[in-house]
Design a protein around this motif. Sequence first.
Motif, PDB file in Angstrom:
ATOM      1  N   GLU A 236      12.768  -7.600   4.407  1.00 49.34           N
ATOM      2  CA  GLU A 236      12.538  -6.419   5.245  1.00 49.34           C
ATOM      3  C   GLU A 236      13.356  -6.558   6.514  1.00 49.34           C
ATOM      4  O   GLU A 236      13.617  -7.667   6.994  1.00 49.34           O
ATOM      5  CB  GLU A 236      11.056  -6.296   5.595  1.00 49.34           C
ATOM      6  N   CYS A 237      13.748  -5.426   7.063  1.00 53.55           N
ATOM      7  CA  CYS A 237      14.485  -5.461   8.329  1.00 53.55           C
ATOM      8  C   CYS A 237      14.313  -4.110   9.025  1.00 53.55           C
ATOM      9  O   CYS A 237      14.495  -3.066   8.403  1.00 53.55           O
ATOM     10  CB  CYS A 237      15.970  -5.735   8.065  1.00 53.55           C
ATOM     11  N   GLU A 238      13.944  -4.157  10.288  1.00 55.15           N
ATOM     12  CA  GLU A 238      13.821  -2.933  11.081  1.00 55.15           C
ATOM     13  C   GLU A 238      14.604  -3.108  12.378  1.00 55.15           C
ATOM     14  O   GLU A 238      14.391  -4.063  13.127  1.00 55.15           O
ATOM     15  CB  GLU A 238      12.357  -2.624  11.403  1.00 55.15           C
ATOM     16  N   LEU A 239      15.505  -2.191  12.594  1.00 53.00           N
ATOM     17  CA  LEU A 239      16.319  -2.205  13.817  1.00 53.00           C
ATOM     18  C   LEU A 239      15.711  -1.186  14.776  1.00 53.00           C
ATOM     19  O   LEU A 239      15.554  -0.013  14.427  1.00 53.00           O
ATOM     20  CB  LEU A 239      17.747  -1.818  13.436  1.00 53.00           C
ATOM     21  N   VAL A 240      15.349  -1.654  15.951  1.00 56.31           N
ATOM     22  CA  VAL A 240      14.719  -0.764  16.933  1.00 56.31           C
ATOM     23  C   VAL A 240      15.760  -0.408  17.994  1.00 56.31           C
ATOM     24  O   VAL A 240      16.351  -1.291  18.611  1.00 56.31           O
ATOM     25  CB  VAL A 240      13.507  -1.462  17.597  1.00 56.31           C
ATOM     26  N   MET A 241      15.973   0.893  18.149  1.00 50.84           N
ATOM     27  CA  MET A 241      16.900   1.361  19.183  1.00 50.84           C
ATOM     28  C   MET A 241      16.094   2.073  20.257  1.00 50.84           C
ATOM     29  O   MET A 241      14.875   2.183  20.154  1.00 50.84           O
ATOM     30  CB  MET A 241      17.950   2.277  18.540  1.00 50.84           C
ATOM     31  N   GLU A 242      16.758   2.558  21.297  1.00 50.82           N
ATOM     32  CA  GLU A 242      16.011   3.165  22.408  1.00 50.82           C
ATOM     33  C   GLU A 242      15.195   4.371  21.956  1.00 50.82           C
ATOM     34  O   GLU A 242      14.073   4.569  22.404  1.00 50.82           O
ATOM     35  CB  GLU A 242      16.973   3.610  23.497  1.00 50.82           C
ATOM     36  N   GLN A 243      15.788   5.177  21.056  1.00 48.57           N
ATOM     37  CA  GLN A 243      15.096   6.418  20.683  1.00 48.57           C
ATOM     38  C   GLN A 243      15.032   6.633  19.187  1.00 48.57           C
ATOM     39  O   GLN A 243      15.237   7.739  18.695  1.00 48.57           O
ATOM     40  CB  GLN A 243      15.774   7.606  21.364  1.00 48.57           C
ATOM     41  N   GLY A 244      14.785   5.545  18.456  1.00 46.98           N
ATOM     42  CA  GLY A 244      14.678   5.676  17.009  1.00 46.98           C
ATOM     43  C   GLY A 244      14.698   4.300  16.376  1.00 46.98           C
ATOM     44  O   GLY A 244      15.132   3.326  16.999  1.00 46.98           O
ATOM     45  N   THR A 245      14.213   4.242  15.159  1.00 50.13           N
ATOM     46  CA  THR A 245      14.264   2.971  14.437  1.00 50.13           C
ATOM     47  C   THR A 245      14.853   3.247  13.061  1.00 50.13           C
ATOM     48  O   THR A 245      14.780   4.369  12.555  1.00 50.13           O
ATOM     49  CB  THR A 245      12.849   2.357  14.250  1.00 50.13           C
ATOM     50  N   ILE A 246      15.423   2.227  12.471  1.00 47.67           N
ATOM     51  CA  ILE A 246      15.930   2.376  11.102  1.00 47.67           C
ATOM     52  C   ILE A 246      15.549   1.116  10.344  1.00 47.67           C
ATOM     53  O   ILE A 246      15.675   0.002  10.858  1.00 47.67           O
ATOM     54  CB  ILE A 246      17.442   2.692  11.065  1.00 47.67           C
ATOM     55  N   ARG A 247      15.029   1.323   9.149  1.00 49.29           N
ATOM     56  CA  ARG A 247      14.436   0.238   8.382  1.00 49.29           C
ATOM     57  C   ARG A 247      15.090   0.172   7.012  1.00 49.29           C
ATOM     58  O   ARG A 247      15.382   1.207   6.410  1.00 49.29           O
ATOM     59  CB  ARG A 247      12.939   0.560   8.212  1.00 49.29           C
ATOM     60  N   LEU A 248      15.297  -1.047   6.525  1.00 54.60           N
ATOM     61  CA  LEU A 248      15.840  -1.256   5.184  1.00 54.60           C
ATOM     62  C   LEU A 248      14.859  -0.692   4.161  1.00 54.60           C
ATOM     63  O   LEU A 248      13.655  -0.949   4.273  1.00 54.60           O
ATOM     64  CB  LEU A 248      15.941  -2.767   4.988  1.00 54.60           C
ATOM     65  N   GLY A 249      15.377   0.070   3.174  1.00 54.41           N
ATOM     66  CA  GLY A 249      14.490   0.552   2.110  1.00 54.41           C
ATOM     67  C   GLY A 249      14.090  -0.612   1.214  1.00 54.41           C
ATOM     68  O   GLY A 249      14.662  -1.696   1.302  1.00 54.41           O
ATOM     69  N   ASP A 250      13.141  -0.375   0.361  1.00 48.21           N
ATOM     70  CA  ASP A 250      12.743  -1.411  -0.588  1.00 48.21           C
ATOM     71  C   ASP A 250      13.734  -1.411  -1.753  1.00 48.21           C
ATOM     72  O   ASP A 250      14.597  -0.548  -1.855  1.00 48.21           O
ATOM     73  CB  ASP A 250      11.296  -1.172  -1.050  1.00 48.21           C
ATOM     74  N   GLN A 251      13.591  -2.393  -2.633  1.00 50.91           N
ATOM     75  CA  GLN A 251      14.577  -2.547  -3.701  1.00 50.91           C
ATOM     76  C   GLN A 251      14.299  -1.664  -4.905  1.00 50.91           C
ATOM     77  O   GLN A 251      15.032  -1.683  -5.867  1.00 50.91           O
ATOM     78  CB  GLN A 251      14.633  -4.011  -4.139  1.00 50.91           C
ATOM     79  N   ASN A 252      13.226  -0.883  -4.835  1.00 51.27           N
ATOM     80  CA  ASN A 252      12.798  -0.162  -6.033  1.00 51.27           C
ATOM     81  C   ASN A 252      13.685   1.023  -6.371  1.00 51.27           C
ATOM     82  O   ASN A 252      14.257   1.676  -5.508  1.00 51.27           O
ATOM     83  CB  ASN A 252      11.379   0.360  -5.827  1.00 51.27           C
ATOM     84  N   LYS A 253      13.760   1.313  -7.664  1.00 54.03           N
ATOM     85  CA  LYS A 253      14.426   2.532  -8.115  1.00 54.03           C
ATOM     86  C   LYS A 253      13.357   3.513  -8.585  1.00 54.03           C
ATOM     87  O   LYS A 253      13.595   4.701  -8.691  1.00 54.03           O
ATOM     88  CB  LYS A 253      15.372   2.235  -9.292  1.00 54.03           C
ATOM     89  N   THR A 254      12.161   2.997  -8.921  1.00 57.92           N
ATOM     90  CA  THR A 254      11.085   3.870  -9.403  1.00 57.92           C
ATOM     91  C   THR A 254       9.770   3.465  -8.738  1.00 57.92           C
ATOM     92  O   THR A 254       9.634   2.349  -8.239  1.00 57.92           O
ATOM     93  CB  THR A 254      10.894   3.724 -10.927  1.00 57.92           C
ATOM     94  N   VAL A 255       8.826   4.397  -8.770  1.00 63.29           N
ATOM     95  CA  VAL A 255       7.498   4.133  -8.224  1.00 63.29           C
ATOM     96  C   VAL A 255       6.473   4.454  -9.313  1.00 63.29           C
ATOM     97  O   VAL A 255       6.553   5.498  -9.946  1.00 63.29           O
ATOM     98  CB  VAL A 255       7.235   5.013  -6.977  1.00 63.29           C
ATOM     99  N   VAL A 256       5.567   3.527  -9.542  1.00 63.87           N
ATOM    100  CA  VAL A 256       4.511   3.758 -10.542  1.00 63.87           C
ATOM    101  C   VAL A 256       3.271   4.271  -9.808  1.00 63.87           C
ATOM    102  O   VAL A 256       2.866   3.704  -8.792  1.00 63.87           O
ATOM    103  CB  VAL A 256       4.154   2.438 -11.278  1.00 63.87           C
ATOM    104  N   ARG A 257       2.700   5.361 -10.317  1.00 61.74           N
ATOM    105  CA  ARG A 257       1.461   5.880  -9.736  1.00 61.74           C
ATOM    106  C   ARG A 257       0.427   5.909 -10.859  1.00 61.74           C
ATOM    107  O   ARG A 257       0.651   6.537 -11.895  1.00 61.74           O
ATOM    108  CB  ARG A 257       1.699   7.298  -9.199  1.00 61.74           C
TER     109      ARG A 257
END
Length: 335
Positions: A236-257
């Motif tokens: 995981e990685c989250e970059l925090v800037m002064e007025q916003g954040t950007i985070r690495l997505g997960d490795q998934n291509k699909t989601v099971v519900r």
Amino acid sequence: MTVKIGLIGAGGMGRAHVERIEQELAGARVVAVADLNLDGARAVAEPLGAKAYGSGAELIADPEVDAVIIATFGKVHAPDVIAAVQAGKYVLCEKPLATTIEDSIAILEAEQAAGRKLITVGFMRRFDQGYQEMRKALVSGDHGYATLVHCRHRNPSVPENYTTRNMIDDTAIHEIDVCRYLLGEEIVKVRIDTPRSTSHRFEHLADPLVLVARTESGVLIDDEVNVNIGFGYSIECELVMEQGTIRLGDQNKTVVRDGAGNRNAICGSHIDRFHDAFNQEFQQWIRAVERGEHTGSTAWDGYAATAVVEAALESLDNDGREVDVTLIEKPAFYN
Ligand code: ISE
């Protein structure tokens, strides 16, 4: 032109690289494999019709080998990297470039003596689309400057011979490099915090640990290294800037519900999590070798990461005291 590659190190990582070169990438083939365990080298080489050697030196001296991949243990990289550069061959060396400052500086000197950049360090995360988009978001300036980076590096488990030192020089080194890449600046201070250890570890390990680093401009980086988390390989990685954040997505291509919840698959290792990044890295390197150009991270990046690792290890040995990272003056060659 087909780039004729020699692989030094026939372990799991080396074999994964052979497979991608032979089955997924264009423009290269593996013509020689070297390993101190000659039978191991033969086992990889024979199905390819490639030569097998018992040492990196012999492989590097083979005139058929155009370029070299080094996938041995970090502490034995330096002699092979230096020999490849002295032979004028491009080399892609897995991380870490070296495990000591002395070896790293000897490598920088050898490359400068060769007069051109021949060394690429295998920091594959620089080729991951997620990190590339995070960097773009910062460089755009739309959200202001960076203040913090929160990282989590979790492995399912590690073997008994893996040490606390390896949590820094083999594992956290990825965040050390990728934060330098994201932020475009050097790390100047570092310390290691050691929280309560997990019971799911070999007794000798300080697992988990947290590497806390500060960059030239004051950005604070925290990196949780947690190598016996059990459930999977999770970055995981989250970059925090002064007025916003950007985070690495997960490795998934699909989601099971279903009745058990809403969830995505978790990778088992870095080889599947960073499969596309490795492929990008190697394909771009092959194309660059064809053109006679350098690509990817430099020996300077390898040296700078090792300097942070050394300071972090000093902190670990001194109850987590903050340690300054001292770098030699950057040679103009690397600008
Ligand atoms: C391994 O060598 C890697 O490079 C992986 O990305 C990392 O997660 C693992 O801890 C290392 O041992």
